[in-house]
Design an enzyme around this catalytic site. Structure first.
Site, PDB file in Angstrom:
ATOM      1  N   CYS A 117     -34.499 -49.754 -16.571  1.00  0.00           N
ATOM      2  CA  CYS A 117     -34.166 -48.152 -16.515  1.00  0.00           C
ATOM      3  C   CYS A 117     -35.775 -47.795 -15.808  1.00  0.00           C
ATOM      4  CB  CYS A 117     -34.015 -47.512 -17.603  1.00  0.00           C
ATOM      5  SG  CYS A 117     -32.173 -47.603 -17.930  1.00  0.00           S
ATOM      6  N   HIS A 168     -34.608 -41.582 -17.016  1.00  0.00           N
ATOM      7  CA  HIS A 168     -34.692 -40.790 -18.157  1.00  0.00           C
ATOM      8  C   HIS A 168     -35.993 -40.581 -18.724  1.00  0.00           C
ATOM      9  CE1 HIS A 168     -35.659 -44.231 -20.804  1.00  0.00           C
ATOM     10  NE2 HIS A 168     -34.912 -45.154 -20.128  1.00  0.00           N
TER      11      HIS A 168
END
Length: 289
Positions: free
Chosen positions: A251, A237
């Site tokens: 992440c 992201h």
């Protein structure tokens, strides 16, 4: 008193620049000339510019930089470009990075944060340490870039490959590297935030994209921009903080300007491969272009 030399190239200097750059410029790559930049601004001699190199009077010391050979020309000393630099030479580097698959952000004549992230990615992909400057080794790599080698050659025509050692993410489409970006992954440390505890690890393995969330979303570990999940709650992201070292909770952080393009390229079910290759596996292979 020495006359202030602007980073913005005149038409004649732009033509000379096009002749000696260590890579070819396509039509339209050289922008029109701009008015002089006042002393003390980003375009003043404090940020080296092309005219300081290409039009220096006899006996004047050379500007910082390293010689780079252009095709059919003697070695030319190109400037060291740093964040904040402006001018047509910056535009030429931005367009070169874009053509090689390193998205440099919104168009313009300024060396900004998005271009810096693209420079980091390009340097890492070419076996260079990621530094803010477009220096001599980076100029040479721009002239003769390394071939992007797949981590999983048989992984499918459209896929994402994440290199944890070099902190790079590559989107492959039609078995060609479409976009290569700098990333920041799990830092391996224990954490406890807002009642959530764990170890910040980005696991290796073979996965598939499964959930996509557009725009900004908020979670217990922070805000995310255009997220694609592929391993439970782990995904890639956009983030406002993508340093040159692993810093996430697990992440894959991507510079904001690359988040939406990658989101649009990857659909649920597309393979995502996370690897930590050894040094021998990641050695770049040079090619001439």
């Amino acid at each position: 008193m020495r006359k202030t030399i602007s980073c913005m190239l005149t038409a004649n200097a732009a033509l000379l620049l096009a002749a000696v750059l260590p890579f070819q410029l396509a039509p339209g790559d050289v922008a029109p000339s701009r008015p002089p930049v006042p002393a003390g601004s980003a375009g003043s001699p404090g940020v080296p510019g092309a005219p300081d190199v290409l039009a220096a009077p006899p006996g004047r010391p050379e500007s910082p930089g390293r010689p780079v050979s252009g095709r059919g020309h003697a070695a030319v000393r190109f400037p060291v470009l740093r964040p904040g630099a402006e001018g047509t030479i910056v535009l030429a580097v931005r367009r070169r990075l874009s053509r090689l698959g390193f998205d440099e952000g919104p168009p313009g004549l300024t060396y900004g944060p998005a271009m810096r992230a693209a420079v980091w990615a390009f340097q890492k992909a070419n076996g260079l340490p990621p530094v803010d400057e477009v220096d001599g080794p980076t100029w040479r790599a721009l002239a003769h870039p390394a071939r992007i080698r797949p981590l999983v050659p048989s992984g499918g025509p459209t896929r994402v490959e994440i290199d944890l050692r070099r902190q790079l993410l590559t989107v492959w489409r039609n078995d060609r590297p479409e976009l290569v970006t700098h990333i920041s992954t799990g830092n391996g440390e224990h954490y406890c935030e807002k009642g959530h505890c764990g170890v910040a690890v980005t696991p290796t393995g073979d996965f598939r994209a499964w959930l996509r969330t557009p725009g900004w979303t908020s979670g217990p570990l922070g805000d995310q921009f255009y997220t694609v999940y592929f391993n439970g709650q782990i995904g890639f992201h956009g983030s406002e903080k993508v340093p040159r070292h692993p810093a996430s909770h697990g992440c894959i952080r991507i510079p904001l300007h690359n988040a939406r393009p990658i989101y649009d390229m990857i659909q649920p079910g597309d393979p995502v491969y996370v690897r930590r290759p050894g040094p021998a596996d990641e050695r770049p292979k040079s090619r001439r272009t």
